[in-house]
Design a protein around this motif. Structure first.
Motif, PDB file in Angstrom:
ATOM      1  N   PRO A   1     -47.807  17.379  12.156  1.00 26.42           N
ATOM      2  CA  PRO A   1     -46.748  18.359  11.893  1.00 26.42           C
ATOM      3  C   PRO A   1     -46.602  18.647  10.404  1.00 26.42           C
ATOM      4  CG  PRO A   1     -45.794  16.222  12.422  1.00 26.42           C
ATOM      5  CD  PRO A   1     -47.270  16.120  12.693  1.00 26.42           C
ATOM      6  N   LEU A   2     -46.296  19.885  10.107  1.00 27.99           N
ATOM      7  CA  LEU A   2     -46.129  20.323   8.724  1.00 27.99           C
ATOM      8  C   LEU A   2     -44.967  19.574   8.076  1.00 27.99           C
ATOM      9  CD1 LEU A   2     -47.502  22.557   6.979  1.00 27.99           C
ATOM     10  CD2 LEU A   2     -45.588  24.045   7.607  1.00 27.99           C
TER      11      LEU A   2
ATOM     12  N   THR B   1     -44.064  30.266   9.441  1.00 25.67           N
ATOM     13  CA  THR B   1     -44.993  30.776  10.457  1.00 25.67           C
ATOM     14  C   THR B   1     -45.864  29.651  11.005  1.00 25.67           C
ATOM     15  OG1 THR B   1     -45.060  32.956   9.417  1.00 25.67           O
ATOM     16  CG2 THR B   1     -46.874  32.392  10.900  1.00 25.67           C
ATOM     17  N   THR B   2     -46.415  28.826  10.094  1.00 25.39           N
ATOM     18  CA  THR B   2     -47.235  27.695  10.530  1.00 25.39           C
ATOM     19  C   THR B   2     -46.405  26.695  11.320  1.00 25.39           C
ATOM     20  OG1 THR B   2     -48.682  27.935   8.609  1.00 25.39           O
ATOM     21  CG2 THR B   2     -48.733  25.819   9.751  1.00 25.39           C
TER      22      THR B   2
ATOM     23  N   GLN C   1     -44.973  24.225  16.449  1.00 29.64           N
ATOM     24  CA  GLN C   1     -43.877  23.923  17.364  1.00 29.64           C
ATOM     25  C   GLN C   1     -44.172  24.463  18.760  1.00 29.64           C
ATOM     26  OE1 GLN C   1     -40.159  26.338  17.493  1.00 29.64           O
ATOM     27  NE2 GLN C   1     -39.238  24.527  16.533  1.00 29.64           N
ATOM     28  N   ALA C   2     -44.650  25.704  18.836  1.00 31.51           N
ATOM     29  CA  ALA C   2     -44.951  26.311  20.131  1.00 31.51           C
ATOM     30  C   ALA C   2     -46.035  25.529  20.862  1.00 31.51           C
ATOM     31  CB  ALA C   2     -45.379  27.762  19.944  1.00 31.51           C
ATOM     32  N   GLN C   3     -47.053  25.061  20.134  1.00 30.68           N
ATOM     33  CA  GLN C   3     -48.120  24.278  20.758  1.00 30.68           C
ATOM     34  C   GLN C   3     -47.565  23.009  21.392  1.00 30.68           C
ATOM     35  OE1 GLN C   3     -50.702  23.769  17.349  1.00 30.68           O
ATOM     36  NE2 GLN C   3     -52.095  25.386  18.027  1.00 30.68           N
ATOM     37  N   GLN C   4     -46.669  22.341  20.682  1.00 33.30           N
ATOM     38  CA  GLN C   4     -46.127  21.097  21.215  1.00 33.30           C
ATOM     39  C   GLN C   4     -45.159  21.349  22.363  1.00 33.30           C
ATOM     40  OE1 GLN C   4     -44.947  17.992  18.593  1.00 33.30           O
ATOM     41  NE2 GLN C   4     -46.527  18.430  17.074  1.00 33.30           N
TER      42      GLN C   4
ATOM     43  N   GLY D   1     -38.384  25.435  12.824  1.00 34.71           N
ATOM     44  CA  GLY D   1     -39.754  25.003  13.081  1.00 34.71           C
ATOM     45  C   GLY D   1     -39.955  23.511  13.241  1.00 34.71           C
ATOM     46  N   VAL D   2     -38.869  22.747  13.294  1.00 35.09           N
ATOM     47  CA  VAL D   2     -38.998  21.313  13.577  1.00 35.09           C
ATOM     48  C   VAL D   2     -39.593  21.154  14.975  1.00 35.09           C
ATOM     49  CG1 VAL D   2     -37.726  19.162  13.962  1.00 35.09           C
ATOM     50  CG2 VAL D   2     -37.099  20.670  12.069  1.00 35.09           C
ATOM     51  N   THR D   3     -40.484  20.185  15.133  1.00 35.88           N
ATOM     52  CA  THR D   3     -41.117  19.989  16.434  1.00 35.88           C
ATOM     53  C   THR D   3     -41.078  18.523  16.841  1.00 35.88           C
ATOM     54  OG1 THR D   3     -43.037  20.624  17.753  1.00 35.88           O
ATOM     55  CG2 THR D   3     -43.475  19.647  15.574  1.00 35.88           C
TER      56      THR D   3
END
Length: 334
Positions: free
Chosen positions: A181-182, A199-200, A205-208, A270-272
Motif C-alpha cells: 500500500p502507498l 489516484t494511485t 484500494q479498489a483492488q483490495q 484512499g486508505v485500504t
C-alpha cells in the motif's frame, strides 16, 4: 474448518453434557468419531461431527442432516482459557428463538453451511444445489481459505515458479496481485497524512476491496465471485439502515466492516485494508495508538488535550471511541 480429529477438535467430548435453551445434548467420542447426541421430546438422535468450524474464541461443529446439508450446531465450545470464562459448552445465540420453526434454529437455513458459510470459509466452492430435490452436492477445491481465494487461478504462477522464472512476469503470474500500500505522508505542520497520489491510492484500494470485500461485507451475490472483478459487479452491498447500523453509520449488527468503511473519510482518501491489517493473518500491524498515528499525528491526536484521558489508559485508545467493539455470539468482541 477441518475434519474432526484429536488436533482439530477443541471441545470436551468426554461424555459431557449441555442442558438449556430447550436443548439437551451429550458430547462423546466413539473410536475416531466425535458424536453429538440430542434428546428431543423423548427421542434420541446421534449426529457424527463432520467438520470443526472456527477455533477461537469459539468452535462450532458441522452436522449432516441429510440431502447434503451441513448445519452449524448451535451449542458451541468456548475455547477461551478457563480463567476468562472459557472451556465450556454454551449457547451463542441466546437473543434468538430456538424454536424449531424459527429461522435461527440450527436445522434451518440461517445455520446452513452450504449456503451461508462455505463461500467465504472455503476456496473454489461449487454449491451444487438442486432446487427440484432440495439437495446439495457441495464441492470445494480447498477446505479453508487458500491462495486462490484472493489471488485467483494460480496455474501460471505455479508453472513459472517451477521453472524458476517468478520474476519474469508482473505479479509473479498471479491473476490478482497486490502492490504494497502507498505510504501516506505528512506535510509540514499537518495533523493528518495524505497519499502522495490519490489516484494511485484509490486504484490500490479498489483492488483490495474487490478481493477482500466479498467476505468482509454484508451483501447479496449478483454475479460469479472473482477477486479480479469490481466489487459492485459481483455483490449488492447492504445499505446503512436500522437495525444493522447505528444512526451515525457505525456497525451495530454483524455487517463485516466494508459498508461502514466505505462511508468513512479514510475510504475517501484512499486508505485500504493493508494499511492497518496483515493480508494473510488479518492481524493489525501495530498495537495501540501507533496504528492510527500512521496517518493521524500522535503529537496532535494522541494527547490528553484531544482524548481527555490519562495517557496509556483505556480511554486514551483511539479505537475505544472511534471503533468500539460489539460482542457477537455471546463471547466474540469485534
Amino acid at each position: 474448518m477441518l475434519p474432526p480429529d484429536e488436533h482439530s477438535v477443541l471441545g470436551d467430548f468426554n461424555q459431557t453434557a449441555f442442558a438449556g435453551e430447550g436443548i439437551t445434548a451429550t458430547f462423546s467420542k466413539r473410536q475416531s468419531n466425535y458424536i453429538i447426541t440430542l434428546q428431543d421430546k423423548g427421542q434420541t438422535r446421534e449426529y457424527p461431527v463432520q467438520y470443526t468450524f472456527g477455533f477461537y474464541p469459539l468452535q462450532q461443529y458441522l452436522l449432516d442432516i441429510g440431502n447434503g446439508k451441513l448445519q452449524a450446531f448451535d451449542i458451541a465450545w468456548d475455547s477461551r482459557p478457563r480463567d476468562q470464562g472459557g472451556q465450556r459448552w454454551f449457547y451463542p445465540n441466546s437473543n434468538h428463538s430456538n424454536d424449531p420453526a424459527s429461522e435461527f434454529h440450527w436445522t434451518r437455513h440461517l445455520n446452513n453451511w452450504n449456503s451461508r458459510c462455505a463461500e467465504c470459509h472455503s476456496t473454489g466452492l461449487d454449491k451444487n444445489y438442486d432446487p427440484a430435490s432440495g439437495q446439495y452436492q457441495t464441492r470445494y477445491q480447498e477446505v479453508n481459505v487458500a491462495c486462490e481465494a484472493c489471488h485467483g487461478p494460480a496455474a501460471e504462477h505455479v508453472r513459472i515458479a517451477q521453472a524458476g522464472q517468478l520474476q519474469s512476469k508482473p505479479g509473479a503470474g498471479l491473476t490478482t496481485h497486490f502492490a504494497p500500500p502507498l505510504s501516506f505522508q505528512f506535510k509540514q505542520n499537518a495533523g493528518i497524512a495524505r497519499a502522495p497520489s490519490r489516484t494511485t491510492a484509490k486504484t490500490q484500494q479498489a483492488q483490495q476491496i474487490n478481493a477482500c470485500g466479498g467476505c468482509h461485507s454484508r451483501r447479496q451475490i449478483i454475479g460469479e465471485p472473482d477477486p479480479a472483478r469490481p466489487y459492485h459487479d459481483q455483490y449488492r452491498l447492504t445499505l446503512l439502515h436500522d437495525p444493522l447500523y447505528f444512526a451515525d453509520g457505525q456497525i451495530r449488527d454483524e455487517v463485516f466492516v466494508l459498508g461502514s468503511f466505505m462511508q468513512s473519510k479514510m475510504h475517501q482518501q484512499g486508505v485500504t485494508c493493508t494499511h492497518c491489517h496483515d493480508a494473510h493473518s488479518g492481524d493489525i500491524k501495530i498495537q495501540g495508538n501507533g496504528l492510527c498515528s500512521q496517518c493521524h499525528a500522535g503529537s496532535v491526536y494522541d494527547t490528553a488535550t484531544h482524548h481527555q484521558h490519562k495517557a496509556d489508559s483505556a480511554g486514551s485508545l483511539c479505537i475505544n471511541c472511534h471503533m468500539p467493539a460489539t460482542t457477537y455470539m455471546g463471547i466474540d468482541p469485534r
